[in-house]
Design an enzyme around this catalytic site. Structure first.
Site, PDB file in Angstrom:
ATOM      1  N   HIS A 183     -54.195 -50.375 -50.050  1.00  0.00           N
ATOM      2  CA  HIS A 183     -55.112 -51.524 -50.220  1.00  0.00           C
ATOM      3  C   HIS A 183     -56.503 -50.975 -50.504  1.00  0.00           C
ATOM      4  O   HIS A 183     -56.684 -50.300 -51.509  1.00  0.00           O
ATOM      5  CB  HIS A 183     -55.039 -52.394 -48.962  1.00  0.00           C
ATOM      6  N   HIS A 197     -50.332 -53.112 -59.094  1.00  0.00           N
ATOM      7  CA  HIS A 197     -50.839 -54.263 -58.336  1.00  0.00           C
ATOM      8  C   HIS A 197     -49.684 -55.226 -58.074  1.00  0.00           C
ATOM      9  O   HIS A 197     -48.804 -55.387 -58.919  1.00  0.00           O
ATOM     10  CB  HIS A 197     -51.932 -54.995 -59.127  1.00  0.00           C
ATOM     11  N   ASP A 213     -59.577 -50.394 -57.971  1.00  0.00           N
ATOM     12  CA  ASP A 213     -59.968 -49.177 -57.240  1.00  0.00           C
ATOM     13  C   ASP A 213     -60.078 -47.938 -58.110  1.00  0.00           C
ATOM     14  O   ASP A 213     -60.482 -46.879 -57.619  1.00  0.00           O
ATOM     15  CB  ASP A 213     -58.948 -48.920 -56.111  1.00  0.00           C
TER      16      ASP A 213
HETATM   17  C1  SDX Z   1     -56.039 -53.522 -53.907  1.00  0.00           C
HETATM   18  O1  SDX Z   1     -53.515 -57.727 -53.226  1.00  0.00           O
HETATM   19  C2  SDX Z   1     -54.646 -57.520 -53.763  1.00  0.00           C
HETATM   20  O2  SDX Z   1     -55.169 -58.358 -54.476  1.00  0.00           O
HETATM   21  C3  SDX Z   1     -55.293 -56.187 -53.462  1.00  0.00           C
HETATM   22  C4  SDX Z   1     -56.622 -55.940 -54.150  1.00  0.00           C
HETATM   23  C5  SDX Z   1     -57.705 -56.839 -53.626  1.00  0.00           C
HETATM   24  O3  SDX Z   1     -58.677 -57.078 -54.368  1.00  0.00           O
HETATM   25  O4  SDX Z   1     -57.629 -57.213 -52.424  1.00  0.00           O
HETATM   26  O5  SDX Z   1     -56.484 -56.156 -55.538  1.00  0.00           O
HETATM   27  C6  SDX Z   1     -57.126 -54.525 -53.903  1.00  0.00           C
HETATM   28  O6  SDX Z   1     -55.478 -53.258 -52.877  1.00  0.00           O
HETATM   29  C7  SDX Z   1     -55.633 -52.899 -55.215  1.00  0.00           C
HETATM   30  C8  SDX Z   1     -54.432 -51.898 -55.057  1.00  0.00           C
HETATM   31  C9  SDX Z   1     -54.974 -50.576 -54.508  1.00  0.00           C
HETATM   32  N1  SDX Z   1     -53.868 -49.680 -54.172  1.00  0.00           N
HETATM   33  C10 SDX Z   1     -53.521 -48.653 -54.959  1.00  0.00           C
HETATM   34  O7  SDX Z   1     -54.066 -48.371 -56.028  1.00  0.00           O
HETATM   35  C11 SDX Z   1     -52.403 -47.788 -54.393  1.00  0.00           C
HETATM   36  C12 SDX Z   1     -51.393 -47.473 -55.496  1.00  0.00           C
HETATM   37  N2  SDX Z   1     -50.738 -48.714 -55.880  1.00  0.00           N
HETATM   38  C13 SDX Z   1     -49.382 -48.923 -55.364  1.00  0.00           C
HETATM   39  O8  SDX Z   1     -49.216 -48.483 -54.037  1.00  0.00           O
HETATM   40  C14 SDX Z   1     -48.845 -50.314 -55.666  1.00  0.00           C
HETATM   41  O9  SDX Z   1     -49.072 -50.556 -57.002  1.00  0.00           O
HETATM   42  C15 SDX Z   1     -49.330 -51.507 -54.845  1.00  0.00           C
HETATM   43  C16 SDX Z   1     -49.176 -51.289 -53.398  1.00  0.00           C
HETATM   44  C17 SDX Z   1     -50.754 -51.813 -55.172  1.00  0.00           C
HETATM   45  C18 SDX Z   1     -48.464 -52.701 -55.255  1.00  0.00           C
HETATM   46  O10 SDX Z   1     -47.179 -52.335 -55.033  1.00  0.00           O
HETATM   47  P1  SDX Z   1     -45.942 -53.392 -54.874  1.00  0.00           P
HETATM   48  O11 SDX Z   1     -46.281 -54.680 -55.529  1.00  0.00           O
HETATM   49  O12 SDX Z   1     -45.533 -53.422 -53.436  1.00  0.00           O
HETATM   50  O13 SDX Z   1     -44.845 -52.720 -55.758  1.00  0.00           O
HETATM   51  P2  SDX Z   1     -43.982 -51.442 -55.353  1.00  0.00           P
HETATM   52  O14 SDX Z   1     -44.783 -50.476 -54.519  1.00  0.00           O
HETATM   53  O15 SDX Z   1     -42.679 -51.930 -54.813  1.00  0.00           O
HETATM   54  O16 SDX Z   1     -43.761 -50.732 -56.795  1.00  0.00           O
HETATM   55  C19 SDX Z   1     -42.868 -51.307 -57.755  1.00  0.00           C
HETATM   56  C20 SDX Z   1     -42.453 -50.140 -58.665  1.00  0.00           C
HETATM   57  C21 SDX Z   1     -41.927 -48.953 -57.865  1.00  0.00           C
HETATM   58  O17 SDX Z   1     -41.050 -48.237 -58.736  1.00  0.00           O
HETATM   59  P3  SDX Z   1     -39.410 -48.426 -58.539  1.00  0.00           P
HETATM   60  O18 SDX Z   1     -39.114 -48.015 -57.102  1.00  0.00           O
HETATM   61  O19 SDX Z   1     -39.155 -49.898 -58.788  1.00  0.00           O
HETATM   62  O20 SDX Z   1     -38.832 -47.502 -59.571  1.00  0.00           O
HETATM   63  O21 SDX Z   1     -43.614 -49.637 -59.358  1.00  0.00           O
HETATM   64  C22 SDX Z   1     -43.884 -48.314 -58.938  1.00  0.00           C
HETATM   65  C23 SDX Z   1     -43.140 -48.095 -57.647  1.00  0.00           C
HETATM   66  O22 SDX Z   1     -42.828 -46.725 -57.457  1.00  0.00           O
HETATM   67  N3  SDX Z   1     -45.344 -48.185 -58.714  1.00  0.00           N
HETATM   68  C24 SDX Z   1     -46.041 -47.075 -58.911  1.00  0.00           C
HETATM   69  C25 SDX Z   1     -47.378 -47.408 -58.591  1.00  0.00           C
HETATM   70  N4  SDX Z   1     -47.434 -48.690 -58.214  1.00  0.00           N
HETATM   71  C26 SDX Z   1     -46.176 -49.163 -58.287  1.00  0.00           C
HETATM   72  N5  SDX Z   1     -45.688 -45.820 -59.310  1.00  0.00           N
HETATM   73  C27 SDX Z   1     -46.686 -44.895 -59.395  1.00  0.00           C
HETATM   74  N6  SDX Z   1     -47.980 -45.147 -59.090  1.00  0.00           N
HETATM   75  C28 SDX Z   1     -48.366 -46.382 -58.701  1.00  0.00           C
HETATM   76  N7  SDX Z   1     -49.657 -46.616 -58.411  1.00  0.00           N
END
Ligand code: SDX
Length: 385
Positions: A227, A266, A320
């Site tokens: 997050h 996201h 971010d």
């Molecule tokens: C914020 O909710 C909000 O609005 C949050 C926010 C706000 O303003 O409050 O926008 C702020 O928190 C932005 C996000 C910051 N976090 C990050 O940058 C951390 C990296 N991002 C990931 O951890 C991820 O993208 C999330 C947590 C943000 C969202 O993940 P989800 O929706 O839970 O999806 P998931 O983790 O289940 O991923 C789905 C697929 C997976 O691959 P498969 O297992 O299906 O093969 O996408 C891949 C994931 O491995 N994936 C990524 C990735 N994000 C998703 N792979 C590599 N790098 C990434 N960043």
């Protein structure tokens, strides 16, 4: 029955896709890549408004007229005094504690000065919301001075919300460009649908706890790297990569290790985060004017590679990815990046908590019990293997 899977139970891990409340405050369009605060597109607000106006808009439902704005600013000014114990906590925690731990401790401690902290009436909760918001620039600024090993600035500043933060954080008056960029960043971070930290503040307020408690819950939730904690890690990753030509092998190795690339992906946006678009423009502008061009060029290469590799999975830069390098260029330490996120998001947390209270319903979902149903007979400890 609790935990039984029945016809009226929906099970979505992490509540993905589940609607938990109605709101008029903010709308996130994940397919079109739009962010709307009370009907105003975020780009319109960034081009024309400022953080104080956006804070009022989120909390009161409309842009203020001149008198409403002046009254709001007067209330903020009257509530900006920081108790001495707050500075003592910040100095005591100093550099040995993560700034988000210091921030949540300090906000929680403010309640100990408030004899009405448990009065859950909307009017009182709104008073607390303004009181916390008004103190945030000096608190986050003081935390930054401490992690940099410098004295806390206690002399009051009459600048804007963004300008005050930079004054307290850097110990100098910011120039107009720095103030505009920080003000824009704070508007971009002010609210964002039912994100994890906002949701945690609503769960807390739904028990009729106070806004100090809801804000403490939200700050604790924002700390996590999935997050708000991603902005600090994204910059550290870019600096660790070091140059555009090293981005490919570096990212290949991370993806091979199934590591998440910080600043990408996201839960809602499956296209480019509109906030990242605006922040990228400022990062490019700053890069042009500084000798640290390499950071932006490396980031640009990371973005290009990531979109080529994972764009079709809907993984693009989020808010971010570029924010950290902008703050870093102003002389702000990476450890303060997530508290800056909280400095912006405080208005969304308070607005949504106050909105939810208007027609409150205790949050209490279910868990699907997948354990042994029993009943099992009890065996005394003497007989257990
Ligand atoms: C914020 O909710 C909000 O609005 C949050 C926010 C706000 O303003 O409050 O926008 C702020 O928190 C932005 C996000 C910051 N976090 C990050 O940058 C951390 C990296 N991002 C990931 O951890 C991820 O993208 C999330 C947590 C943000 C969202 O993940 P989800 O929706 O839970 O999806 P998931 O983790 O289940 O991923 C789905 C697929 C997976 O691959 P498969 O297992 O299906 O093969 O996408 C891949 C994931 O491995 N994936 C990524 C990735 N994000 C998703 N792979 C590599 N790098 C990434 N960043």
């Amino acid at each position: 029955m609790e935990g039984s899977s029945g016809q009226n139970n929906t099970y979505a891990k992490g509540l993905e896709g589940v609607i938990a409340a109605e709101t008029e405050i903010g709308f996130v369009d994940g397919q079109e890549g739009r962010l709307v605060y009370r009907g105003y597109d975020i780009t319109t607000l960034c081009d024309n408004s400022n953080y104080e106006e956006v804070s009022y808009l989120l909390n009161y439902g409309k842009l203020p007229n001149r008198k409403e704005m002046n009254d709001y600013l007067e209330k903020m000014k009257a509530n900006s005094e920081i108790p001495e114990s707050t500075y003592e906590i910040i100095e005591k925690f100093g550099r040995k504690t993560h700034p988000m731990v210091t921030l949540r401790t300090v906000i929680s401690n403010l309640a100990s000065y408030d004899p009405q902290e448990s009065d859950s009436s909307i009017e009182n909760q709104r008073r607390i919301a303004i009181s916390i918001t008004a103190k945030m620039p000096a608190i986050v600024g003081a935390i930054h001075r401490t992690i940099q090993g410098k004295d806390i600035i206690k002399t009051k500043s009459e600048l804007s919300y963004a300008g005050n933060f930079l004054y307290y954080a850097l110990g100098r008056n910011p120039d107009s460009v720095e103030t505009k960029i920080m003000d824009t960043a704070l508007m971009l971070h002010a609210d964002h649908g039912m994100n994890a930290s906002t949701f945690s503040s609503l769960v807390t307020i739904s028990t009729l706890a106070d806004i100090y408690s809801a804000t403490t819950s939200a700050i604790s939730t924002l700390k996590g790297p999935l997050h708000g904690g991603a902005n600090e890690r994204a910059l550290k990753m870019i600096m660790d990569i070091g140059s555009p030509d090293r981005a490919g092998p570096y990212l290949e190795a991370m993806v091979a290790r199934k590591e998440k690339i910080m600043g990408f992906g996201h839960r809602v946006y499956k296209v480019y985060d509109p906030r990242a678009k605006i922040l990228k423009k400022y990062a490019a502008y700053i890069s042009e004017k500084s000798e640290k061009k390499n950071i932006f060029e490396t980031a640009n290469k990371v973005e290009e590679i990531m979109i080529n590799k994972l764009g079709e999975k809907g993984i693009f830069p989020n808010v971010d990815f570029y924010s950290g390098m902008i703050y870093y260029s102003m002389g702000l330490s990476p450890e303060i990046f997530t508290p800056i996120f909280a400095l912006g998001r405080i208005s969304g947390w308070t607005a949504r908590s106050l909105e939810y209270l208007q027609s409150n319903k205790l949050f209490r979902p279910k868990a699907l019990y997948v354990g042994e149903k029993g009943p099992k007979s009890y065996i005394s400890i003497q007989e257990r293997q």
